[in-house]
Scaffold this active site. Structure first.
Site, PDB file in Angstrom:
ATOM      1  N   HIS A 152      -4.124   2.726  -3.042  1.00 35.76           N
ATOM      2  CA  HIS A 152      -4.538   1.501  -2.337  1.00 35.76           C
ATOM      3  C   HIS A 152      -6.021   1.553  -1.937  1.00 35.76           C
ATOM      4  O   HIS A 152      -6.391   1.086  -0.858  1.00 35.76           O
ATOM      5  CB  HIS A 152      -3.694   1.269  -1.077  1.00 35.76           C
ATOM      6  N   ASN A 188       4.375  -4.197   0.689  1.00 32.17           N
ATOM      7  CA  ASN A 188       3.817  -4.572  -0.613  1.00 32.17           C
ATOM      8  C   ASN A 188       4.187  -6.015  -0.927  1.00 32.17           C
ATOM      9  O   ASN A 188       4.992  -6.629  -0.231  1.00 32.17           O
ATOM     10  CB  ASN A 188       4.382  -3.663  -1.710  1.00 32.17           C
ATOM     11  N   HIS A 217       0.063   2.977   9.194  1.00 34.47           N
ATOM     12  CA  HIS A 217       1.073   4.043   9.123  1.00 34.47           C
ATOM     13  C   HIS A 217       2.447   3.426   9.394  1.00 34.47           C
ATOM     14  O   HIS A 217       2.644   2.842  10.467  1.00 34.47           O
ATOM     15  CB  HIS A 217       0.759   5.096  10.187  1.00 34.47           C
TER      16      HIS A 217
HETATM   17  C1  HEM Z   1       6.684   8.365  -0.559  1.00 34.85           C
HETATM   18  C2  HEM Z   1       6.141   7.232  -0.842  1.00 34.85           C
HETATM   19  C3  HEM Z   1       4.743   6.893  -0.418  1.00 34.85           C
HETATM   20  C4  HEM Z   1       3.740   7.691  -0.029  1.00 34.85           C
HETATM   21  C5  HEM Z   1       3.760   9.191   0.075  1.00 34.85           C
HETATM   22  C6  HEM Z   1       2.602   6.862   0.264  1.00 34.85           C
HETATM   23  C7  HEM Z   1       1.373   7.304   0.626  1.00 34.85           C
HETATM   24  C8  HEM Z   1       0.294   6.544   0.888  1.00 34.85           C
HETATM   25  C9  HEM Z   1      -1.025   7.029   1.203  1.00 34.85           C
HETATM   26  C10 HEM Z   1      -1.415   8.479   1.284  1.00 34.85           C
HETATM   27  C11 HEM Z   1      -1.818   5.950   1.420  1.00 34.85           C
HETATM   28  C12 HEM Z   1      -3.289   5.963   1.792  1.00 34.85           C
HETATM   29  C13 HEM Z   1      -3.385   5.783   3.272  1.00 34.85           C
HETATM   30  C14 HEM Z   1      -4.786   5.942   3.801  1.00 34.85           C
HETATM   31  O1  HEM Z   1      -5.593   6.687   3.236  1.00 34.85           O
HETATM   32  O2  HEM Z   1      -5.053   5.331   4.866  1.00 34.85           O
HETATM   33  C15 HEM Z   1      -1.010   4.797   1.259  1.00 34.85           C
HETATM   34  C16 HEM Z   1      -1.449   3.541   1.434  1.00 34.85           C
HETATM   35  C17 HEM Z   1      -0.608   2.468   1.391  1.00 34.85           C
HETATM   36  N1  HEM Z   1       0.726   2.469   1.089  1.00 34.85           N
HETATM   37 FE1  HEM Z   1       1.846   4.004   0.638  1.00 34.85          FE
HETATM   38  N2  HEM Z   1       2.946   5.574   0.085  1.00 34.85           N
HETATM   39  C18 HEM Z   1       4.256   5.560  -0.328  1.00 34.85           C
HETATM   40  C19 HEM Z   1       5.010   4.474  -0.615  1.00 34.85           C
HETATM   41  C20 HEM Z   1       4.635   3.228  -0.287  1.00 34.85           C
HETATM   42  C21 HEM Z   1       5.507   2.109  -0.293  1.00 34.85           C
HETATM   43  C22 HEM Z   1       6.983   2.116  -0.683  1.00 34.85           C
HETATM   44  C23 HEM Z   1       4.779   1.057   0.143  1.00 34.85           C
HETATM   45  C24 HEM Z   1       5.238  -0.328   0.382  1.00 34.85           C
HETATM   46  C25 HEM Z   1       6.314  -0.577   1.076  1.00 34.85           C
HETATM   47  C26 HEM Z   1       3.451   1.517   0.429  1.00 34.85           C
HETATM   48  C27 HEM Z   1       2.436   0.739   0.907  1.00 34.85           C
HETATM   49  C28 HEM Z   1       1.169   1.186   1.155  1.00 34.85           C
HETATM   50  C29 HEM Z   1       0.083   0.328   1.539  1.00 34.85           C
HETATM   51  C30 HEM Z   1       0.137  -1.171   1.750  1.00 34.85           C
HETATM   52  C31 HEM Z   1      -1.034   1.132   1.677  1.00 34.85           C
HETATM   53  C32 HEM Z   1      -2.447   0.681   2.014  1.00 34.85           C
HETATM   54  C33 HEM Z   1      -2.647   0.624   3.479  1.00 34.85           C
HETATM   55  C34 HEM Z   1      -4.022   0.075   3.736  1.00 34.85           C
HETATM   56  O3  HEM Z   1      -4.249  -1.114   3.412  1.00 34.85           O
HETATM   57  O4  HEM Z   1      -4.868   0.836   4.250  1.00 34.85           O
HETATM   58  N3  HEM Z   1       3.397   2.843   0.163  1.00 34.85           N
HETATM   59  N4  HEM Z   1       0.263   5.177   0.928  1.00 34.85           N
END
Ligand code: HEM
Length: 742
Positions: A93, A166, A357
């Site tokens: 992202h 999402n 988070h």
């Molecule tokens: C085990 C599954 C997942 C892991 C380990 C994971 C991990 C991460 C990580 C490490 C980031 C970067 C966060 C940052 O640097 O601030 C991120 C961002 C994000 N994740 Fe996940 N994610 C997972 C699944 C999902 C799922 C299922 C969704 C949706 C429901 C999702 C939605 C998002 C969104 C929207 C962001 C961006 C947040 C922003 O705009 O700063 N992720 N995710």
């Protein structure tokens, strides 16, 4: 203090300053941010120590041509700060854009949850919302085929609640332990970092072809949902099942939805690829401009609520993030509205430094045992520790809650708070026991006392293994056009693969979703028949696992639902032309009366009109009236608009028909099934229509989404164009559009 130089500040400077503090300070969070805003307006240049700078043009040297002196603290400070401007981009992202706004609940939800921000319809809860793509890096195109992140930070009086969702309601994998594998597979290949922001490569499909659990999500990602027309026109989903807890401590399951008031709309893949060239910032520009123009994007918060007693009432497991709860089984209750009304002042300070988070929750909301959610609860703070450089990123202005923060956490890189108490531990007597724990009645968070009694095991629930039923449900619920686009997307993605075996395995896997789908994809790839996928279908099994135990299996009960109307964009809101962009294609000699009338009609419908011409500057229209040009054909294509209008004017149309760029402009709009309108001689630009057709057109429709008429018919033409814009696209033209050279 005003100086001579400041007194000379131009009008342009003032405009820039206004942008820096744009919008009204309308909520607690924006008020809190005020103290951190710095515009430099009417101020002198200083170092970071506040020393005024006299010369920002020349470094300090020994003589005019002499060596630079180490003593030059101004040069050293400026260069050093510059050298450290970059921080790591998000591991996923990375590319995103954000806006401020507020949320308001329609009626108290005390029957469902005790969360305070869901009780008072009179209260506005400040929010900061970040949209993103997943796979591309920070500089990649907005129009990549990808999932879009939809992350909402609610600054509630009980603390921050982050709904990190999402634009698709399911995910690729069921268990967090597979997340690094998934992301490594989709990111550019490690050898040469290609391709950027694209899943159309071997490693992604290699992984997917071995993971039947991803097949439902694949249907969504290969659909047009993965290429939205606008971030303002997409749904949002919390994906996981969460819990609501009421003030009696009773819990029920909840799924979160965001429903856009403008409907759910997408572009075509051909268009997406061309937009990526013409304007890779298409989505962020669209969001920025809508908010600057006062057309505030809005969504309704939807809830699907499932009582605890019904936990096992479905063919699927509520804890499985690869499954939806069909809206036909559990209707979505619309309970409140999200409005985005202010752009950030500084991209880095706000959009880049914001830290979402899924573990940021408030009393009244709680987690479930969804194994993907549970892994996420660990991941976000962990990654932000490195991305934002230490444990104090909650003190960065955009991340601070509006609720007060008091605890005994201390020190660490970049600590801002000056904690004055002698006691940094609890219990204590020295500080009178402060800060002290909050009882549940005082808003202290109490975890829902879910009963757990089972043996430790690395396993999944039985219903998790139904990998295909909902993929089939999604496929069957699509309109013919949508199905065709899914087939084309799969042909494109798999057509890009270097390894034939992966392509074949994928087609074999698709046959488990729908045989007709697999056959169509196979035909496009030049595969003679659907290849047999060798069992075991699921290659994601433990070392000592029995492959049979991991085979996909359809639910034993008959699927309750053959189709779900809510899954098709064909059934979305199609009653508004608000914020749609219309290109008025013109050259010298254009019928200015037609332009004026069309602009007025579009403005009345909330749509926008821009004059596009072979060159910039001003056109000389009929009766000598000057027409300012918004864009030259050199800088835009019709892919950046929702519709095209070609007014009459003999000289104008003569010039346009002789200009290949203008012809391509209209042809592409035709091919992309967009609304087209023409009056007078302008009708000559409409592709696929004979002279006879044109003669017949009198403020009427030539073909779905194409309106034409004589010079006197402009009012009717404009009214029809507004209706066609609201319907988004005229899909019945798609096959014919393929014959138009564009
Ligand atoms: C085990 C599954 C997942 C892991 C380990 C994971 C991990 C991460 C990580 C490490 C980031 C970067 C966060 C940052 O640097 O601030 C991120 C961002 C994000 N994740 Fe996940 N994610 C997972 C699944 C999902 C799922 C299922 C969704 C949706 C429901 C999702 C939605 C998002 C969104 C929207 C962001 C961006 C947040 C922003 O705009 O700063 N992720 N995710």
């Amino acid at each position: 203090m005003a100086t001579k130089r400041n007194a000379k500040r131009t009008k342009r400077d003032k405009v820039t300053d206004h942008n820096v503090t744009n919008g009204n300070v309308t909520n607690d969070k924006l008020r809190a941010l005020e103290g951190f805003r710095e515009s430099g307006a009417d101020e002198m240049l200083t170092t970071n120590q506040g020393t005024r700078i006299n010369d920002n043009q020349n470094s300090l040297k020994a003589g005019a041509r002499g060596p630079s002196l180490l003593e030059d603290f101004i040069l050293r400070e400026k260069i050093t700060h510059f050298d450290h401007e970059r921080i790591p981009e998000r591991v996923v992202h990375a590319r995103g854009v954000a806006a401020h706004g507020y949320f308001r609940v329609y009626e108290p939800l005390s029957r469902l949850t005790k969360a305070k921000f869901l009780q008072d319809p009179g209260a506005k809860t400040p929010v900061f919302v970040r949209f993103s793509t997943v796979a591309g890096s920070r500089g990649s195109s907005d129009l990549a085929r990808d999932v879009r992140g939809f992350a909402v930070k609610f600054y509630t009086e009980e603390g921050n609640f982050d709904l990190v969702g999402n634009n698709m309601p399911v995910f690729f994998i069921q268990d967090a332990v597979k997340f690094p594998d998934l992301i490594h597979a989709v990111k550019p290949e490690p050898r040469h970092e290609m391709p950027q922001a694209a899943s159309a490569h071997d490693t992604f499909w290699d992984f997917i072809s071995l993971m039947p659990e991803s097949m439902h999500m694949i249907m969504w990602v290969m659909s047009d949902r993965a290429i939205p027309r606008s971030l303002r026109m997409m749904e949002g989903f919390g994906v996981h099942t969460f819990r609501f807890v009421d003030d009696r401590g009773a819990s029920r399951f909840v799924k979160f939805h965001w429903k856009p008031l403008l409907g759910v709309h997408s572009v075509l893949w051909d268009e997406a690829q061309k937009i990526s060239g013409k304007d890779p910032d298409f989505h962020r520009r669209d969001l920025w401009e809508a908010i600057e123009g006062g057309a505030y994007p809005e969504w309704e918060l939807g809830l699907q609520v499932i009582e605890e007693a019904d936990e096992h009432a479905f063919d699927f497991d509520l804890l499985d993030p690869t499954k939806i709860v069909p809206e036909e089984l559990v209707p979505v209750q619309r309970v409140g509205r999200l409005t985005l009304d202010r752009n950030p002042d500084n991209f880095f300070a706000e959009t880049e430094q914001v830290a979402f988070h899924p573990g940021h929750i408030v009393p009244g909301i709680d987690f479930t045992d969804d194994p993907l959610l549970q892994g996420r609860l660990f991941s976000y703070t962990d990654t932000q520790l490195i991305r934002l450089g230490g444990p104090n990123f909650h003190e960065i202005p955009i991340n601070r809650p509006v609720a007060p923060v008091h605890n005994n956490q201390r020190d660490g890189h970049m600590r801002q708070a000056i904690n004055t108490s002698r006691a940094s531990y609890e219990p204590n007597t020295i500080a009178g026991g402060c800060p002290f724990q909050a009882g549940a009645q005082m808003g202290g968070f109490v975890s829902y006392p879910e009963r757990i009694a089972d043996a430790k095991a690395r396993r999944r629930g039985e219903k998790f293994f139904d990998h295909f039923s909902q993929a089939t449900l999604f496929w069957k619920s699509q309109s013919e056009t949508e199905q065709d686009h899914i087939v084309q997307a799969l042909r494109f993605e798999l057509g890009k693969l270097e390894t034939t075996a992966i392509r074949e395995r994928m087609v074999g896997m698709l046959a488990n979703v729908d045989r007709g789908l697999a056959e169509q994809v196979a035909a496009g790839l030049g595969l003679p028949a659907i290849p047999n996928v060798e069992p075991p279908l699921n290659r994601s099994i433990p070392a000592d696992g029995n492959p049979k135990d991991f085979e996909p299996r359809r639910s034993k009960s008959t699927p309750a639902l053959e189709r779900s109307a809510a899954l098709s964009m064909a059934n979305t809101v199609k009653d508004t032309a608000k914020t749609r962009k219309v290109a008025i294609l013109a050259a010298d000699g254009v019928d200015t009366a037609a332009i004026d009338a069309m602009k007025k009609a579009l403005a009345a419908a909330g749509a926008m009109a821009k004059v596009v011409a072979p060159r910039g500057g001003t056109l000389s229209g009929t009766r000598g009236i000057k027409v300012p040009v918004d864009f030259s054909l050199l800088t835009v294509g019709s892919v950046l608009f929702d519709a095209v209008f070609v007014p009459g004017g003999t000289e104008s149309v003569k010039a346009l028909t002789a200009d290949a760029r203008a012809v391509l402009f209209v042809n592409e709009a035709y091919k992309h099934c967009k609304a087209l309108a023409a009056t007078g001689e302008g009708i000559a630009m409409v592709p696929n229509h004979t002279g006879a057709d044109r003669g017949r057109a009198k403020g009427g429709t030539l073909e779905e989404g194409i309106v034409a008429g004589g010079d006197g018919d402009i009012a009717r033409v404009a009214a029809e164009l507004v209706k066609a814009l609201a319907r988004h696209r005229a899909w019945s033209r798609e096959a014919k559009g393929q014959l138009v050279p564009a």
